[in-house]
Write an enzyme that holds these catalytic residues in place. Structure first.
Site, PDB file in Angstrom:
ATOM      1  N   HIS A 100       0.862  -1.194   0.000  1.00  0.00           N
ATOM      2  CA  HIS A 100       0.000   0.000   0.000  1.00  0.00           C
ATOM      3  C   HIS A 100       0.897   1.243   0.000  1.00  0.00           C
ATOM      4  O   HIS A 100       1.856   1.309   0.778  1.00  0.00           O
ATOM      5  CB  HIS A 100      -0.910  -0.004   1.234  1.00  0.00           C
ATOM      6  CG  HIS A 100      -1.836   1.161   1.262  1.00  0.00           C
ATOM      7  ND1 HIS A 100      -2.968   1.229   0.474  1.00  0.00           N
ATOM      8  CD2 HIS A 100      -1.769   2.348   1.923  1.00  0.00           C
ATOM      9  CE1 HIS A 100      -3.561   2.394   0.663  1.00  0.00           C
ATOM     10  NE2 HIS A 100      -2.846   3.094   1.541  1.00  0.00           N
TER      11      HIS A 100
ATOM     12  N   GLU B 264      -9.644  -9.703   6.513  1.00  0.00           N
ATOM     13  CA  GLU B 264     -10.968  -9.371   5.967  1.00  0.00           C
ATOM     14  C   GLU B 264     -11.179  -7.865   5.781  1.00  0.00           C
ATOM     15  O   GLU B 264     -12.015  -7.434   5.003  1.00  0.00           O
ATOM     16  CB  GLU B 264     -12.081  -9.938   6.868  1.00  0.00           C
ATOM     17  CG  GLU B 264     -12.349 -11.420   6.680  1.00  0.00           C
ATOM     18  CD  GLU B 264     -11.329 -12.316   7.366  1.00  0.00           C
ATOM     19  OE1 GLU B 264     -10.401 -11.793   8.026  1.00  0.00           O
ATOM     20  OE2 GLU B 264     -11.459 -13.557   7.225  1.00  0.00           O
TER      21      GLU B 264
HETATM   22  C1  GRF Z   1       1.187   0.937  -6.505  1.00  0.00           C
HETATM   23  O1  GRF Z   1       1.252   2.268  -6.084  1.00  0.00           O
HETATM   24  C2  GRF Z   1       0.714   0.082  -5.378  1.00  0.00           C
HETATM   25  O2  GRF Z   1       1.166   0.481  -4.141  1.00  0.00           O
HETATM   26  C3  GRF Z   1      -0.747   0.299  -5.478  1.00  0.00           C
HETATM   27  O3  GRF Z   1      -1.037   0.314  -6.850  1.00  0.00           O
HETATM   28  C4  GRF Z   1       0.103   0.743  -7.558  1.00  0.00           C
HETATM   29  C5  GRF Z   1       0.433  -0.319  -8.562  1.00  0.00           C
HETATM   30  O4  GRF Z   1       1.428   0.025  -9.444  1.00  0.00           O
HETATM   31  N1  GRF Z   1      -1.515  -0.497  -4.608  1.00  0.00           N
HETATM   32  P1  GRF Z   1       2.070  -1.067 -10.405  1.00  0.00           P
HETATM   33  O5  GRF Z   1       0.960  -1.737 -11.176  1.00  0.00           O
HETATM   34  O6  GRF Z   1       2.858  -2.032  -9.581  1.00  0.00           O
HETATM   35  O7  GRF Z   1       2.948  -0.272 -11.334  1.00  0.00           O
END
Ligand code: GRF
Length: 199
Positions: free
Chosen positions: A110, A148
């Site tokens: 995240h 969850e």
């Molecule tokens: C990243 O910022 C990740 O943290 C988020 O979605 C984005 C995905 O980027 N949850 P990618 O597809 O890995 O380039």
């Protein structure tokens, strides 16, 4: 050997960081046995193919109901039989059954320091927009187990990144990826592969 499946929805730069990490020996004792996308157009699928990794697209659009999609998704996972599932920019609400079956074996990246800017509605650029609106001086990324809730699972690893004067959400997103996401996601997988994480 830790067999992992990576689930993606978009560009797949985090997937690329994992592919490179395995190739360069930064992620040891790990094999990517498959990549699953919910999105036909995801460039991540191309990255997987280029790396010779089996890639599958299971799109909700091809199923009559959410239940049928969930079933197909779980079936694919079962066939790949992973030790660990890595959500790398996967914009799908996971079937509850999947969380039950793979408890403590699903991790997510995240793009903020949880518990800031996380939970329902905080995904993609929205996370960075919220950080800039709030005026924080430091943000970052978090790798955590999936339960969850939304972004509520046990935290595995975090890395801070400075917010700079004049940042736009796009500029900040890129810095968080370069300085945090692409580093801690491979690192967390490496540690899990070596059983260094205490569950
Ligand atoms: C990243 O910022 C990740 O943290 C988020 O979605 C984005 C995905 O980027 N949850 P990618 O597809 O890995 O380039």
């Amino acid at each position: 050997m830790l067999n992992i499946v990576v689930c993606v929805s978009g560009g797949g730069t985090n997937l690329q960081a994992i592919i490179d990490g395995v190739k360069e020996g930064k992620i040891r004792n790990t094999k990517i046995v498959g990549v699953i996308s919910n999105n036909t157009g995801a460039y991540a699928l191309q990255r997987a193919e280029d790396a010779g990794i089996p890639a599958f697209c299971i799109s909700p659009k091809n199923f009559e109901s959410r239940e049928e999609f969930n079933e197909a998704f779980l079936k694919q996972l079962k066939e790949l039989n992973p030790d660990l599932i890595v959500l790398a920019g996967f914009l799908v609400i996971l079937p509850e059954k999947m969380i039950e079956v793979y408890r403590d074996r699903i991790i997510n990246i995240h793009p903020s320091l949880i518990p800031s800017f996380c939970g329902t509605g905080y995904y993609g650029l929205k996370v960075h927009e919220a950080a800039l609106t709030r005026g924080v001086k430091v943000t970052g990324a978090t790798v955590h187990y999936v339960d969850e809730g939304t972004d509520t699972g046990r935290i595995i690893m975090q890395k801070a990144v400075d917010v700079l004067e004049g940042d736009t959400p796009e500029v900040l997103q890129r810095r968080v990826m370069e300085q945090a996401e692409w580093i801690i996601l491979p690192k967390a997988i490496d540690q899990i592969a070596f059983g260094q994480r205490v569950k």
